[in-house]
Scaffold this motif. Structure first.
Motif, PDB file in Angstrom:
ATOM      1  N   GLY A 184      27.039   7.393  63.624  1.00  0.00           N
ATOM      2  CA  GLY A 184      27.029   7.671  64.947  1.00  0.00           C
ATOM      3  C   GLY A 184      28.252   7.257  65.545  1.00  0.00           C
ATOM      4  O   GLY A 184      29.043   6.153  65.290  1.00  0.00           O
ATOM      5  N   LEU A 185      28.924   8.411  66.552  1.00  0.00           N
ATOM      6  CA  LEU A 185      30.091   8.056  67.044  1.00  0.00           C
ATOM      7  C   LEU A 185      30.012   8.185  68.763  1.00  0.00           C
ATOM      8  O   LEU A 185      30.128   9.234  69.267  1.00  0.00           O
ATOM      9  N   GLY A 186      29.355   6.861  69.159  1.00  0.00           N
ATOM     10  CA  GLY A 186      29.204   6.778  70.523  1.00  0.00           C
ATOM     11  C   GLY A 186      30.016   5.644  71.149  1.00  0.00           C
ATOM     12  O   GLY A 186      30.979   5.156  70.473  1.00  0.00           O
ATOM     13  N   GLY A 187      29.267   4.824  72.032  1.00  0.00           N
ATOM     14  CA  GLY A 187      30.135   3.860  72.581  1.00  0.00           C
ATOM     15  C   GLY A 187      30.069   2.581  71.544  1.00  0.00           C
ATOM     16  O   GLY A 187      31.161   1.996  71.457  1.00  0.00           O
ATOM     17  N   LEU A 188      28.839   2.455  70.944  1.00  0.00           N
ATOM     18  CA  LEU A 188      28.854   1.411  69.788  1.00  0.00           C
ATOM     19  C   LEU A 188      29.594   2.008  68.614  1.00  0.00           C
ATOM     20  O   LEU A 188      30.611   1.204  68.004  1.00  0.00           O
ATOM     21  N   GLY A 189      29.594   3.298  68.193  1.00  0.00           N
ATOM     22  CA  GLY A 189      30.071   3.629  66.811  1.00  0.00           C
ATOM     23  C   GLY A 189      31.560   3.448  66.983  1.00  0.00           C
ATOM     24  O   GLY A 189      32.252   3.251  65.819  1.00  0.00           O
ATOM     25  N   HIS A 190      32.294   4.078  67.988  1.00  0.00           N
ATOM     26  CA  HIS A 190      33.569   4.064  68.299  1.00  0.00           C
ATOM     27  C   HIS A 190      34.261   2.645  68.011  1.00  0.00           C
ATOM     28  O   HIS A 190      35.167   2.651  67.413  1.00  0.00           O
ATOM     29  N   MET A 191      33.445   1.701  68.468  1.00  0.00           N
ATOM     30  CA  MET A 191      33.770   0.388  68.452  1.00  0.00           C
ATOM     31  C   MET A 191      33.506  -0.311  66.973  1.00  0.00           C
ATOM     32  O   MET A 191      34.626  -0.946  66.313  1.00  0.00           O
ATOM     33  N   GLY A 192      32.566   0.265  66.383  1.00  0.00           N
ATOM     34  CA  GLY A 192      32.142   0.025  64.755  1.00  0.00           C
ATOM     35  C   GLY A 192      33.417   0.374  63.877  1.00  0.00           C
ATOM     36  O   GLY A 192      33.730  -0.482  63.265  1.00  0.00           O
ATOM     37  N   LEU A 193      33.712   1.687  64.324  1.00  0.00           N
ATOM     38  CA  LEU A 193      34.937   2.130  63.518  1.00  0.00           C
ATOM     39  C   LEU A 193      36.117   1.044  63.576  1.00  0.00           C
ATOM     40  O   LEU A 193      36.870   0.731  62.845  1.00  0.00           O
ATOM     41  N   LYS A 194      36.596   0.711  64.860  1.00  0.00           N
ATOM     42  CA  LYS A 194      37.806  -0.027  65.141  1.00  0.00           C
ATOM     43  C   LYS A 194      37.674  -1.297  64.349  1.00  0.00           C
ATOM     44  O   LYS A 194      38.669  -1.930  63.828  1.00  0.00           O
ATOM     45  N   PHE A 195      36.551  -2.003  64.570  1.00  0.00           N
ATOM     46  CA  PHE A 195      36.328  -3.373  64.149  1.00  0.00           C
ATOM     47  C   PHE A 195      36.647  -3.363  62.629  1.00  0.00           C
ATOM     48  O   PHE A 195      37.108  -4.184  61.943  1.00  0.00           O
ATOM     49  N   ALA A 196      35.567  -2.450  61.898  1.00  0.00           N
ATOM     50  CA  ALA A 196      35.423  -2.368  60.565  1.00  0.00           C
ATOM     51  C   ALA A 196      37.050  -2.313  59.868  1.00  0.00           C
ATOM     52  O   ALA A 196      37.224  -2.976  58.912  1.00  0.00           O
ATOM     53  N   LYS A 197      37.706  -1.257  60.635  1.00  0.00           N
ATOM     54  CA  LYS A 197      38.978  -1.124  60.122  1.00  0.00           C
ATOM     55  C   LYS A 197      39.824  -2.358  60.345  1.00  0.00           C
ATOM     56  O   LYS A 197      40.555  -2.611  59.207  1.00  0.00           O
ATOM     57  N   ALA A 198      39.726  -2.853  61.430  1.00  0.00           N
ATOM     58  CA  ALA A 198      40.734  -4.165  61.645  1.00  0.00           C
ATOM     59  C   ALA A 198      40.400  -4.974  60.819  1.00  0.00           C
ATOM     60  O   ALA A 198      41.195  -6.051  60.544  1.00  0.00           O
ATOM     61  N   MET A 199      39.014  -5.233  60.198  1.00  0.00           N
ATOM     62  CA  MET A 199      38.467  -6.281  59.294  1.00  0.00           C
ATOM     63  C   MET A 199      39.159  -6.120  57.781  1.00  0.00           C
ATOM     64  O   MET A 199      38.972  -6.819  56.976  1.00  0.00           O
ATOM     65  N   GLY A 200      39.705  -4.982  57.646  1.00  0.00           N
ATOM     66  CA  GLY A 200      40.208  -4.621  56.492  1.00  0.00           C
ATOM     67  C   GLY A 200      39.428  -3.644  55.548  1.00  0.00           C
ATOM     68  O   GLY A 200      39.543  -3.485  54.310  1.00  0.00           O
ATOM     69  N   ALA A 201      37.979  -3.309  56.163  1.00  0.00           N
ATOM     70  CA  ALA A 201      37.345  -2.495  55.162  1.00  0.00           C
ATOM     71  C   ALA A 201      37.591  -1.230  54.855  1.00  0.00           C
ATOM     72  O   ALA A 201      38.577  -0.525  55.796  1.00  0.00           O
ATOM     73  N   ASP A 202      37.139  -0.316  53.944  1.00  0.00           N
ATOM     74  CA  ASP A 202      37.447   1.304  53.768  1.00  0.00           C
ATOM     75  C   ASP A 202      36.248   1.703  54.634  1.00  0.00           C
ATOM     76  O   ASP A 202      35.165   1.489  54.265  1.00  0.00           O
ATOM     77  N   VAL A 203      36.433   2.542  55.665  1.00  0.00           N
ATOM     78  CA  VAL A 203      35.564   2.955  56.666  1.00  0.00           C
ATOM     79  C   VAL A 203      35.126   4.211  56.526  1.00  0.00           C
ATOM     80  O   VAL A 203      36.030   5.291  56.657  1.00  0.00           O
ATOM     81  N   THR A 204      33.713   4.566  56.677  1.00  0.00           N
ATOM     82  CA  THR A 204      33.351   6.041  56.565  1.00  0.00           C
ATOM     83  C   THR A 204      32.644   6.262  57.875  1.00  0.00           C
ATOM     84  O   THR A 204      31.784   5.358  58.146  1.00  0.00           O
ATOM     85  N   LEU A 205      32.657   7.405  58.387  1.00  0.00           N
ATOM     86  CA  LEU A 205      31.704   7.610  59.668  1.00  0.00           C
ATOM     87  C   LEU A 205      30.699   8.845  59.059  1.00  0.00           C
ATOM     88  O   LEU A 205      31.371   9.888  58.310  1.00  0.00           O
ATOM     89  N   PHE A 206      29.599   8.558  59.261  1.00  0.00           N
ATOM     90  CA  PHE A 206      28.459   9.526  58.843  1.00  0.00           C
ATOM     91  C   PHE A 206      28.052  10.152  60.339  1.00  0.00           C
ATOM     92  O   PHE A 206      28.154   9.544  61.469  1.00  0.00           O
ATOM     93  N   THR A 207      28.283  11.569  60.417  1.00  0.00           N
ATOM     94  CA  THR A 207      28.187  12.485  61.672  1.00  0.00           C
ATOM     95  C   THR A 207      27.331  13.506  61.252  1.00  0.00           C
ATOM     96  O   THR A 207      27.781  14.059  60.242  1.00  0.00           O
ATOM     97  N   ARG A 208      26.782  14.032  62.248  1.00  0.00           N
ATOM     98  CA  ARG A 208      26.228  15.453  62.165  1.00  0.00           C
ATOM     99  C   ARG A 208      27.043  16.434  62.672  1.00  0.00           C
ATOM    100  O   ARG A 208      26.698  17.583  62.655  1.00  0.00           O
ATOM    101  N   SER A 209      28.222  16.326  63.212  1.00  0.00           N
ATOM    102  CA  SER A 209      29.128  16.947  63.945  1.00  0.00           C
ATOM    103  C   SER A 209      30.553  17.321  63.286  1.00  0.00           C
ATOM    104  O   SER A 209      31.132  16.291  63.297  1.00  0.00           O
ATOM    105  N   PRO A 210      30.773  18.379  62.698  1.00  0.00           N
ATOM    106  CA  PRO A 210      32.053  18.490  61.889  1.00  0.00           C
ATOM    107  C   PRO A 210      33.239  18.455  62.747  1.00  0.00           C
ATOM    108  O   PRO A 210      34.231  18.231  62.381  1.00  0.00           O
TER     109      PRO A 210
END
Lengths: 353, 353
Positions: A184-210
């Motif tokens: 999900g890429l909403g208010g929470l999801g977009h923060m999840g992407l930023k944090f996981a990336k900043a923590m050093g993880a390899d980050v994937t977004l699952f989305t239903r919208s190409p």
């Protein structure tokens, strides 16, 4: 609409409170009085304003992503002084003596935290009113420092959307070497992407919208997987250590569970309903996987997140609105038409004066 | 019933295999040939004999709680010699090179382990046949030492019922200071009580039968909670660090989740179906709780468990039967009329010769 404080009160389905019940309390010795500058708009605000979870006690003043300046402090306040830039999130008090509170995990307070709105103050039993308002009073223990280096407007959503994603990523010790997926890429999801990336993880977004791929990559995703495409889902089978699921409505977890490695964990932060369709126990057993839940975050970890954001230049992506636009903002949120969080400029309240 | 090895074959719904397919293989250099003395009777045997999980390839020879003596060894076998008391559990092979196998967690082999029966040997593609038989051949890597100090009869059920409860208790590091609850008092549950107690935990049995209290206490329970009594359930709200759920059919997890502390974990080891009624996500979120699954155990941890059992004088509580009694045993198991595991004395097979 009852409004004898200068605040925005959601639709009042019941008789207004008596005037004395609808006033901010006089500051107690440990209280901080805050002039509110900005307030983020969370889905919980809509649920509560519309009584979708039940239990709304009107008039409700929503808002728990609050940024402001200290206007005055009680005699015993030591951490803040007049003029400090501060924040208040989802809680303004808790029992302060249970195991959870002793661990700085006040959100799990065994006597239930006092929430920022639609709750009752645990001392005077008066209703709490949130951040769609000119002012809020809170015990200093529940006030956060907003460090220099964080844009105060963009900091507002950190206090709910931010901490809700930060807390599980931190609790489960996400760091370099981990493969993390965000659903999900909403208010929470977009923060999840930023944090996981900043923590050093390899980050994937699952989305239903190409069409979200470019945005997702801008926000920190290394990969984007279209969850409606069985081939893409199969290609990431047994891939992830950790899935952060921000979807706020019922959805099928089973296809995602199949993308978890041995010992992988799927954490729900958006769903507050029965998990349907049912999770197949085999998807857990054949891989020692877990489905867990996580609720906002405690005060110490919220401060830690804010300090991390200052260091890493992280804020929420926001769209500023005036309080007069709130109903339109709610309507747009329900269509996921916001990138990624509305923040109310509370100076606009004065236009109603 | 096809029976050109001296073994017990479950009802054959399809044409018998060609004789060459239904023979034990000639031992390979790393193989151990075992004369079977005892074989425990697991619910999986019934499911497979009756094709309740689908995929049964008749004739099936069930049995994966196997104890016997080494009859001969291949040239390259180093760990065992003729006459050793040994065991074979649920697996006889795995890929030996995936991440799971490299961690000694062969049960989660990414290429799927070779199961002891109703599986295909990964080298010669011939069916595997289980322990309701006079003999079994297995790679030495999947053969366990049965230490002195363990009654070989009572050791048989350790190889499935035992390890299935041991593995999650060990993985989640249960020890002194933890409060552990076991759901269900059967083949798995009674081992869960013994292990959790021996690991130092404070142990509770959840049961629906008031008459199980005395037995539960004998087996290691410090407390017994009648799960059908809402008052007793409420009294243990937020009590447990860990719940080991051995129930093999669908049941409502929600009342149990409410008895978990902050960060508590509910582990399913018996259920291989969709989790219905649905778990309420709120029960997870408001307490950072998890629902996880766990499958049997790996070979190194199975050996560790057997050595622990020898040290602590632990075995399964068993009822010995002859192979001629197997159908009656199945019927009694389905009525939970066994304390707590049937073990077949394989010497009885000779009566059929």
């Amino acid at each position: 609409m009852a409004q004898n404080i200068r605040g925005y009160a959601a639709q009042s389905a019941t008789a207004p409170l008596a005037p004395h019940q609808f006033e901010r309390r006089d500051p107690r010795p440990d209280d901080v009085v805050i002039d509110i500058l900005y307030c983020g708009v969370c889905h919980s605000d809509i649920h509560t304003a519309r009584n979708e979870w039940g239990g709304s006690k009107y008039p409700v003043v929503p808002g728990h992503e609050i940024i402001g300046r200290v206007a005055s402090v009680g005699d015993k306040v030591t951490k803040f002084k007049v003029g400090d830039m501060v924040g208040v999130g989802c809680m303004v008090d808790s029992c302060q003596h249970c195991d959870a509170c002793n661990q700085g995990l006040e959100q799990y307070c065994e006597e239930v935290p006092t929430f920022t709105y639609n709750s009752l103050d645990r001392h005077d039993k008066r209703p709490t009113f949130g951040g769609y308002s000119e002012r809020i009073v809170s015990s200093e223990k529940f006030v956060l420092r907003i460090p220099d280096g964080v844009d105060p407007k963009a900091a507002a959503p950190l206090l709910c959307a931010g901490i809700t994603t930060w807390s599980p990523l931190r609790h489960w010790k996400i760091s370099k070497g981990h493969k993390v997926a965000i659903i999900g890429l909403g208010g929470l999801g977009h923060m999840g992407l930023k944090f996981a990336k900043a923590m050093g993880a390899d980050v994937t977004l699952f989305t239903r919208s190409p069409d979200k791929e470019e945005e997702a990559r801008r926000l920190g995703a290394d990969h984007v997987v279209l969850s409606t495409d069985p081939k893409q889902m199969e290609a990431v089978g047994r891939s992830f250590d950790f899935i952060l699921d921000t979807v706020p409505h019922q959805h099928d977890l089973n296809p995602y569970l199949a993308t978890l490695k041995l010992d992988g964990i799927h954490v729900l932060v958006g769903l507050v309903e029965p998990i349907e369709p049912a999770v197949h126990a085999g998807g857990l057993i054949f891989g020692r996987r877990s489905v867990a839940g996580s609720l906002i975050g405690g005060i110490p970890e919220t401060q830690e997140m804010l300090d991390f954001c200052a260091k890493h230049g992280i804020g929420s992506d926001i769209e500023m609105i005036n309080i007069q636009d709130i109903n339109e903002a709610y309507a747009r949120m329900l269509k996921s038409d916001v990138r990624y969080r509305f923040v109310i400029d509370m100076a606009s309240l004065k236009k109603e004066a």
